[in-house]
Write a protein that holds these residues in place. Structure first.
Motif, short mmCIF file in Angstrom:
data_model
loop_
_atom_site.label_atom_id
_atom_site.label_comp_id
_atom_site.label_asym_id
_atom_site.label_seq_id
_atom_site.Cartn_x
_atom_site.Cartn_y
_atom_site.Cartn_z
N LEU A 157 0.84 -1.19 0.00
CA LEU A 157 0.00 0.00 0.00
C LEU A 157 0.88 1.24 0.00
O LEU A 157 1.48 1.59 1.01
CB LEU A 157 -0.92 -0.02 1.23
N ASP A 158 0.98 1.87 -1.15
CA ASP A 158 1.76 3.10 -1.27
C ASP A 158 0.82 4.28 -1.40
O ASP A 158 0.05 4.37 -2.35
CB ASP A 158 2.66 3.04 -2.52
N ILE A 159 0.90 5.15 -0.40
CA ILE A 159 0.04 6.33 -0.38
C ILE A 159 0.89 7.55 -0.72
O ILE A 159 2.04 7.65 -0.28
CB ILE A 159 -0.56 6.53 1.04
N VAL A 160 0.33 8.43 -1.53
CA VAL A 160 0.99 9.71 -1.78
C VAL A 160 0.05 10.82 -1.34
O VAL A 160 -1.15 10.76 -1.61
CB VAL A 160 1.35 9.89 -3.27
N VAL A 161 0.59 11.78 -0.58
CA VAL A 161 -0.24 12.91 -0.18
C VAL A 161 0.36 14.19 -0.74
O VAL A 161 1.58 14.31 -0.88
CB VAL A 161 -0.35 13.03 1.36
#
Ligand code: ATP
Length: 396
Positions: free
Chosen positions: A32-36
């Motif tokens: 799970l790679d999240i970018v904000v």
């Protein structure tokens, strides 16, 4: 919930990369790679208010890894725009930040995002025709300098191509070949290449990828001096087709070592040393390779049959040496060697040195070793475990 935390902080929040690709391919993916669009470390701290997680911050990348108790891990990164930094840059226009973040990724199929904030939850962000490429089965670089910027993408392109049965798009293939031809792989740290190679070796069908390397000229650039001829191809094939049956715990590095032994079978000492340095192989790798080659030559010359004959001939019983030898044998030797490997794995002596001292009054010394060796060889050749004592009596 990730989206809710993002919204609370006013940060557009996305799930990106392999997860989105695999979601569209209907495959499970737990990366799970999240970018904000905002500070990822602040995001992780805010998230901690709601969940009992451990955070590891990677300050230099403005990123955090969040670890849950059940083993789940979520990586959060700040949308990166560093390639576009200008003094007095204009204020970011809507979504330009995530766009730039996606643009610096390797291939179009890995450059999609799904928005997680409630307002637009589930919206697929696809700036580069990724979805289309995914549907057509195309690996496409996002810009002409992609491979030059990061030559490890050469290995990644082949990995994804083989994994999904996709094809590298024509122009991308040209860029890839150009990168290989112009020696850009030389500029990459060996460890990074080794990491990418290991990922390929963990795929279900590494053989195809290695053959593809060879046709694209990647093998001789990665391992100067290696000529991927019929003989080496045959050994590599044998190794990978057999691997499930081979002995030992086959961890990543062992597969890597075995492959290196097979590829470097006919290389000069200097070439082997060069590869040891480049890929951080163990210092005694050359010695081990020399022993293994000698064993392979002896086996083909002396044609052993019985397990004990193999046992006496082969010095190192390390999994990679045995797997290497297995890959070098002709069809004639195959069956007897496989039998030896099977016995080697299943044979354990019931009696030991202490037993010999206690029951037969033997003194500490080389004799004990000698008896145990002879006994072990007899067991390999089929002596039943109950007859061990009888064997020792006879021997004495
Ligand atoms: P896998 O399913 O094998 O984990 P993945 O696509 O998740 O494949 P990772 O190596 O975990 O691969 O990388 C995660 C994401 O990071 C990729 O989907 C891609 O968007 C990006 N990425 C990784 N390595 C590179 C690279 N060398 N250049 C550009 N983008 C990269």
């Amino acid at each position: 919930f990730l989206g809710a935390v993002g919204s609370e902080l006013g940060m557009p929040t996305y799930i990106v990369g392999g997860f989105v690709r695999d979601l569209l391919l209907n495959k499970t993916n737990f990366d799970l790679d999240i970018v904000v669009e905002g500070n990822a470390n602040s995001f992780a701290s805010a998230f901690k208010n709601y969940f009992d997680i451990k955070i590891v911050e990677h300050k230099e990348f403005l990123a955090s890894s969040m670890f849950f108790h059940d083993g789940l891990r979520i990586d959060v990164a700040t949308a990166r725009t560093e390639f576009y930094k200008r003094p007095a840059a204009l204020p970011e226009v809507d979504m330009s930040t995530i766009k730039k973040d996606l643009y610096r990724r390797d291939f179009s199929i890995n450059a999609m995002a799904v928005k997680l904030n409630q307002e637009e939850f589930g919206m697929l962000i696809d700036f580069f025709g990724s979805r289309n490429d995914l549907a057509r089965g195309t690996i496409r670089a996002l810009h002409p300098l992609s491979f030059i910027e990061d030559p490890t993408r050469v290995l990644r392109a082949i990995r994804f191509e083989q994994r999904f049965g996709f094809e590298i798009e024509v122009r991308t293939a040209e860029l890839l070949k150009n990168c290989v031809r112009e020696d850009y792989l030389d500029k990459v740290a060996g460890q990074r290449l080794r990491d990418e190679l290991n990922k390929i070796l963990l795929e279900p069908q590494p053989l195809k990828a290695i053959r593809r390397f060879s046709t694209l000229g990647v093998i001789e650039k990665l391992f100067p001096g290696v000529v991927f001829d019929r003989q080496i191809d045959f050994a590599v094939e044998k190794y990978f087709l057999r691997r499930p049956r081979n002995i030992g715990y086959i961890g990543e590095d062992r597969v890597f070592y075995t492959l290196m032994m097979i590829l470097l079978r006919y290389s000069s000492n200097e070439q082997v040393q060069w590869n040891i340095q480049r890929y951080g192989l163990p210092r005694n790798f050359l010695e081990r390779l020399k022993d293994a080659r000698e064993n392979a030559d002896n086996i083909s010359r002396e044609s052993p049959e019985r397990p004990s004959e193999y046992h006496r001939m082969i010095k190192s019983k390390k999994a990679e040496t045995l797997n290497f030898l297995n890959s070098q044998l002709d069809d004639e030797r195959d069956r007897s060697f496989e039998e030896y490997l099977k016995r080697l794995k299943g044979t354990k002596l019931a009696i030991d040195g202490e037993h010999l001292k206690r029951v037969y009054g033997l003194k500490e010394g080389p004799e004990i070793r000698e008896i145990l060796d002879a006994l072990y060889c007899a067991r390999l050749d089929g002596l039943e475990i109950e007859k061990e004592d009888g064997f020792v009596k006879n021997f004495l």
